[in-house]
Design an enzyme around this catalytic site. Sequence first.
Site, PDB file in Angstrom:
ATOM      1  N   GLY A  45       0.833  -1.195   0.000  1.00  0.00           N
ATOM      2  CA  GLY A  45       0.000   0.000   0.000  1.00  0.00           C
ATOM      3  C   GLY A  45       0.866   1.243   0.000  1.00  0.00           C
ATOM      4  O   GLY A  45       1.533   1.539  -0.984  1.00  0.00           O
ATOM      5  N   GLU A  46       0.864   1.946   1.105  1.00  0.00           N
ATOM      6  CA  GLU A  46       1.607   3.193   1.271  1.00  0.00           C
ATOM      7  C   GLU A  46       1.254   4.196   0.170  1.00  0.00           C
ATOM      8  O   GLU A  46       2.111   4.786  -0.464  1.00  0.00           O
ATOM      9  CB  GLU A  46       3.111   2.945   1.313  1.00  0.00           C
ATOM     10  CG  GLU A  46       3.527   2.133   2.517  1.00  0.00           C
ATOM     11  CD  GLU A  46       5.014   2.027   2.664  1.00  0.00           C
ATOM     12  OE1 GLU A  46       5.542   2.545   3.667  1.00  0.00           O
ATOM     13  OE2 GLU A  46       5.662   1.419   1.779  1.00  0.00           O
ATOM     14  N   HIS A  47      -0.061   4.359  -0.027  1.00  0.00           N
ATOM     15  CA  HIS A  47      -0.560   5.340  -0.980  1.00  0.00           C
ATOM     16  C   HIS A  47      -2.018   5.654  -0.667  1.00  0.00           C
ATOM     17  O   HIS A  47      -2.635   5.002   0.164  1.00  0.00           O
ATOM     18  CB  HIS A  47      -0.418   4.831  -2.425  1.00  0.00           C
ATOM     19  CG  HIS A  47      -1.221   3.609  -2.719  1.00  0.00           C
ATOM     20  ND1 HIS A  47      -0.696   2.340  -2.623  1.00  0.00           N
ATOM     21  CD2 HIS A  47      -2.510   3.460  -3.093  1.00  0.00           C
ATOM     22  CE1 HIS A  47      -1.637   1.465  -2.933  1.00  0.00           C
ATOM     23  NE2 HIS A  47      -2.746   2.116  -3.221  1.00  0.00           N
ATOM     24  N   ALA A  48      -2.528   6.657  -1.355  1.00  0.00           N
ATOM     25  CA  ALA A  48      -3.955   7.005  -1.295  1.00  0.00           C
ATOM     26  C   ALA A  48      -4.463   7.075  -2.734  1.00  0.00           C
ATOM     27  O   ALA A  48      -3.675   7.082  -3.685  1.00  0.00           O
ATOM     28  CB  ALA A  48      -4.149   8.344  -0.595  1.00  0.00           C
TER      29      ALA A  48
END
Length: 134
Positions: A45-48
């Site tokens: 992940g580590e995102h929007a």
Amino acid sequence: MRFLEMPVFEDLRGALTVGHLPGEVPFQPNRYFMVFDVPSKDVRGEHAHKVCEQFLICVHGSARVVADDGHDRQEFILNHPRKGLYLPAMTWASQYAYSPDAVLLVFASHAYDADDYIRDYAAFLTLVDQQDAR
């Protein structure tokens, strides 16, 4: 972000969990993907997303999720197929501490679009501030 307990129906033959679209899953999915065989030390992940909504269910094993809307940060443990996590658009999310047998099922409201991703946390916070100023 919203943590949901999915309904479960049990009898002598086993258990079944169900989510209605829309309903427990608060949008009509346009795609799904599954994440598995993740080494426990790795972070995903580590995102929007600017517009894409997601709904996460760990259908086997467990994983932890940190979700951040730019104001509040919460940690969730997905460790049962009856637990679902709704991530609205503009939610920064990271998944980590996958168990060796984890299978994370993700429903997404939109088809893949690289331009929808925000991969820099500082840029994400700037966009949140801009939205709040409107």
